[in-house]
Design a protein around this motif. Structure first.
Motif, short mmCIF file in Angstrom:
data_model
loop_
_atom_site.label_atom_id
_atom_site.label_comp_id
_atom_site.label_asym_id
_atom_site.label_seq_id
_atom_site.Cartn_x
_atom_site.Cartn_y
_atom_site.Cartn_z
N SER A 1 34.24 31.96 14.66
CA SER A 1 33.85 33.01 15.61
C SER A 1 34.93 33.21 16.66
N THR A 2 35.07 34.45 17.09
CA THR A 2 36.04 34.80 18.12
C THR A 2 35.31 35.06 19.44
N GLY A 3 36.06 35.30 20.49
CA GLY A 3 35.48 35.64 21.78
C GLY A 3 34.65 36.91 21.73
N LEU B 1 36.69 28.12 24.10
CA LEU B 1 37.57 28.97 23.30
C LEU B 1 39.01 28.52 23.47
N LYS B 2 39.75 28.54 22.41
CA LYS B 2 41.19 28.25 22.45
C LYS B 2 41.87 29.36 21.66
N ASP B 3 42.72 30.13 22.32
CA ASP B 3 43.39 31.28 21.70
C ASP B 3 42.38 32.24 21.08
N ASN B 4 41.28 32.49 21.81
CA ASN B 4 40.23 33.43 21.45
C ASN B 4 39.44 33.03 20.19
N VAL B 5 39.46 31.75 19.82
CA VAL B 5 38.66 31.24 18.71
C VAL B 5 37.78 30.11 19.25
#
Length: 129
Positions: free
Chosen positions: A41-43, A98-102
């Protein structure tokens, strides 16, 4: 006079029936957090499923924590006047990292609103003897 009463009744019936069409979106963190998949999942997915976060915190370069909070209470606890004596409202929290939008981590926590009230019960905590 009956003519006027008839229109008043029609107006009241219309207002009451249209009032049932009002729909306020409800966020249910307990079920919506299951839609978030760690590593996939992303942001944007998190925003879609849970809505805007209540708090955001930058933890390191490229990393963020989003906090989603929801207060819950039973019907009895929402009863006017006596509801505050019938229990304690609960708090549900979801913390998404979240890290780098993941999404790299998501935690679900539920507890009573007064769970930590015991910390103020002792006089020695206030510096008194």
């Amino acid at each position: 006079m009956p003519f006027f009463c008839r229109y008043c009744l029609i107006f009241l019936a219309t207002v009451l029936l249209l009032g049932g069409c009002y729909n306020k979106p409800v966020r249910n963190l307990a079920s919506d957090v299951l839609l978030i998949k760690v590593g996939q999942s992303t942001g944007d997915d998190v925003l879609t499923y849970l809505g805007e976060p209540d708090e955001q915190k930058v933890i390191d370069k490229g990393g963020e924590q989003w906090l989603f909070r929801e207060k819950t209470s039973t019907v009895m606890e929402r009863t006017p006047v006596v509801g505050k004596y019938l229990g304690s409202p609960g708090i549900v929290e979801v913390i998404v990292t979240l890290k780098d939008n993941v999404v790299v981590d998501s935690r679900y926590e539920a507890h009573d609103a007064d769970e930590n009230d015991w910390t103020d019960d002792f006089s020695w905590q206030k510096g008194e003897k």
